[in-house]
Design a protein around this motif. Structure first.
Motif, PDB file in Angstrom:
ATOM      1  N   UNK A  52      -2.989 -11.330   3.989  1.00  0.00           N
ATOM      2  CA  UNK A  52      -3.825 -11.308   2.787  1.00  0.00           C
ATOM      3  C   UNK A  52      -5.167 -10.658   3.069  1.00  0.00           C
ATOM      4  N   UNK A  53      -5.791 -11.013   4.202  1.00  0.00           N
ATOM      5  CA  UNK A  53      -7.126 -10.505   4.510  1.00  0.00           C
ATOM      6  C   UNK A  53      -7.102  -9.059   5.022  1.00  0.00           C
ATOM      7  N   UNK A  54      -6.079  -8.694   5.771  1.00  0.00           N
ATOM      8  CA  UNK A  54      -6.033  -7.352   6.363  1.00  0.00           C
ATOM      9  C   UNK A  54      -5.617  -6.275   5.370  1.00  0.00           C
ATOM     10  N   UNK A  55      -4.839  -6.642   4.371  1.00  0.00           N
ATOM     11  CA  UNK A  55      -4.460  -5.641   3.378  1.00  0.00           C
ATOM     12  C   UNK A  55      -5.671  -5.155   2.585  1.00  0.00           C
ATOM     13  N   UNK A  56      -6.682  -6.000   2.436  1.00  0.00           N
ATOM     14  CA  UNK A  56      -7.860  -5.604   1.676  1.00  0.00           C
ATOM     15  C   UNK A  56      -8.507  -4.316   2.166  1.00  0.00           C
ATOM     16  N   UNK A  79       5.226 -12.433  -1.349  1.00  0.00           N
ATOM     17  CA  UNK A  79       3.805 -12.710  -1.147  1.00  0.00           C
ATOM     18  C   UNK A  79       3.058 -11.448  -0.708  1.00  0.00           C
ATOM     19  N   UNK A  80       3.659 -10.692   0.203  1.00  0.00           N
ATOM     20  CA  UNK A  80       3.017  -9.465   0.685  1.00  0.00           C
ATOM     21  C   UNK A  80       2.763  -8.490  -0.464  1.00  0.00           C
ATOM     22  N   UNK A  81       3.722  -8.385  -1.376  1.00  0.00           N
ATOM     23  CA  UNK A  81       3.523  -7.522  -2.537  1.00  0.00           C
ATOM     24  C   UNK A  81       2.406  -8.053  -3.423  1.00  0.00           C
ATOM     25  N   UNK A  82       2.358  -9.362  -3.610  1.00  0.00           N
ATOM     26  CA  UNK A  82       1.291  -9.952  -4.420  1.00  0.00           C
ATOM     27  C   UNK A  82      -0.081  -9.729  -3.787  1.00  0.00           C
ATOM     28  N   UNK A  83      -0.128  -9.592  -2.467  1.00  0.00           N
ATOM     29  CA  UNK A  83      -1.384  -9.316  -1.768  1.00  0.00           C
ATOM     30  C   UNK A  83      -1.754  -7.834  -1.820  1.00  0.00           C
ATOM     31  N   UNK A  84      -0.821  -6.969  -2.252  1.00  0.00           N
ATOM     32  CA  UNK A  84      -1.125  -5.553  -2.394  1.00  0.00           C
ATOM     33  C   UNK A  84      -0.350  -4.608  -1.511  1.00  0.00           C
ATOM     34  N   UNK A 120      -3.932 -10.441  -7.425  1.00  0.00           N
ATOM     35  CA  UNK A 120      -4.740  -9.936  -6.321  1.00  0.00           C
ATOM     36  C   UNK A 120      -4.419  -8.468  -6.072  1.00  0.00           C
ATOM     37  N   UNK A 121      -3.149  -8.109  -6.116  1.00  0.00           N
ATOM     38  CA  UNK A 121      -2.757  -6.711  -5.928  1.00  0.00           C
ATOM     39  C   UNK A 121      -3.343  -5.837  -7.029  1.00  0.00           C
ATOM     40  N   UNK A 122      -3.332  -6.323  -8.253  1.00  0.00           N
ATOM     41  CA  UNK A 122      -3.912  -5.565  -9.368  1.00  0.00           C
ATOM     42  C   UNK A 122      -5.389  -5.274  -9.121  1.00  0.00           C
TER      43      UNK A 122
END
Length: 257
Positions: A52-56, A79-84, A120-122
């Motif tokens: 979650x934090x590293x995808x940012x 979950x990974x997709x929801x995080x972006x 979050x991804x949005x």
């Protein structure tokens, strides 16, 4: 440009491979010339919070973030997709049943059964349109890569590729070499498995899907590229530091033979 668009255009995409669960590390990798960054939860130290934090910072750099989830953690794929994340790589997909379970978690209905919640991804992507517009495009813009790394997966590769929602295959050559030698060797450059590696890519191309591979020896990229592979994951942080340190010391004249 999205990862799916680059691959559909026939471009070669080179991804860094991250095992260190730290957002500053991910930010540093995203600043390198690599086209993308993959966070490894299977053999690397990444976990749900670090993904979650590293995808940012990866997304903020304008590069695609990929995630390799642990074995059978299809809940984490969603979950990974929801995080972006733009793509998820699932290891040890050895059967049609495995492929279907993976695809179901990755795609919204009617293709799969992914639950809604990509807020979050949005936000991270800068999306500002109606939710219906995101839903319309989500299945196309997120990629599901099934890893082919066992004899069972090789035998079932056509059936795995035929599963709706599976966008491509990704070869793990180290595990593949162990499988094909019946546990006698671990050699990601094993010459006797090159025909099988070429076969996997050919089957993916035949049905208009993508082929990716983890590359231990960068000299093999041209050979894999000729086979039709377009997504390449190269090295890891330890490898980057070792090579970078050796190059700096050599330039400084600090290394002796």
């Amino acid at each position: 440009m999205l990862l799916t668009e680059r691959l559909m255009a026939g471009e070669r995409v080179f991804s860094a491979w991250s095992s260190v669960p730290d957002s500053l590390n991910a930010e540093g990798l995203a600043a390198t010339p690599f086209d993308a960054v993959c966070l490894d939860m299977q053999h690397g130290a990444h976990h749900e919070d670090s993904v979650m934090r590293c995808l940012g910072p990866i997304i903020a750099s304008g590069k695609p973030g990929l995630v390799r989830v642990p074995v059978d953690r299809f809940d984490m794929a969603a979950r990974a997709l929801d995080f972006g994340a733009q793509a998820v790589i699932a290891p040890m997909v050895n059967s049609v049943a495995d492929a279907r379970a993976f695809a179901q978690s990755m795609k919204y209905p009617p293709v799969g059964k992914r639950s809604w919640g990509p807020h979050l991804a949005m936000g991270r992507s800068g999306f500002s349109g109606p939710q219906s517009a995101w839903l319309d495009e989500a299945n196309r813009k997120t990629l599901a890569f099934a890893m082919i790394e066992t004899r069972e997966a090789l035998d079932a590769v056509d059936e795995i590729l035929a599963v709706a929602g599976i966008d491509g295959v990704f070869v793990g050559p180290s595990d593949f070499s162990i499988a094909l030698t019946d546990g006698k060797a671990v050699d990601p450059s094993l010459e006797s498995m090159m025909e099988a590696i070429a076969h996997i890519s050919a089957r993916a191309q035949a049905v208009g899907k993508h082929a990716g591979i983890y590359v231990v020896d960068p000299k093999l990229v041209q050979r894999y590229s000729a086979m039709g592979y377009r997504l390449f994951a190269l090295g890891n942080e330890q490898n980057y530091m070792e090579r970078g340190a050796a190059a700096l010391l050599a330039d400084a004249g600090a290394l002796t033979s």
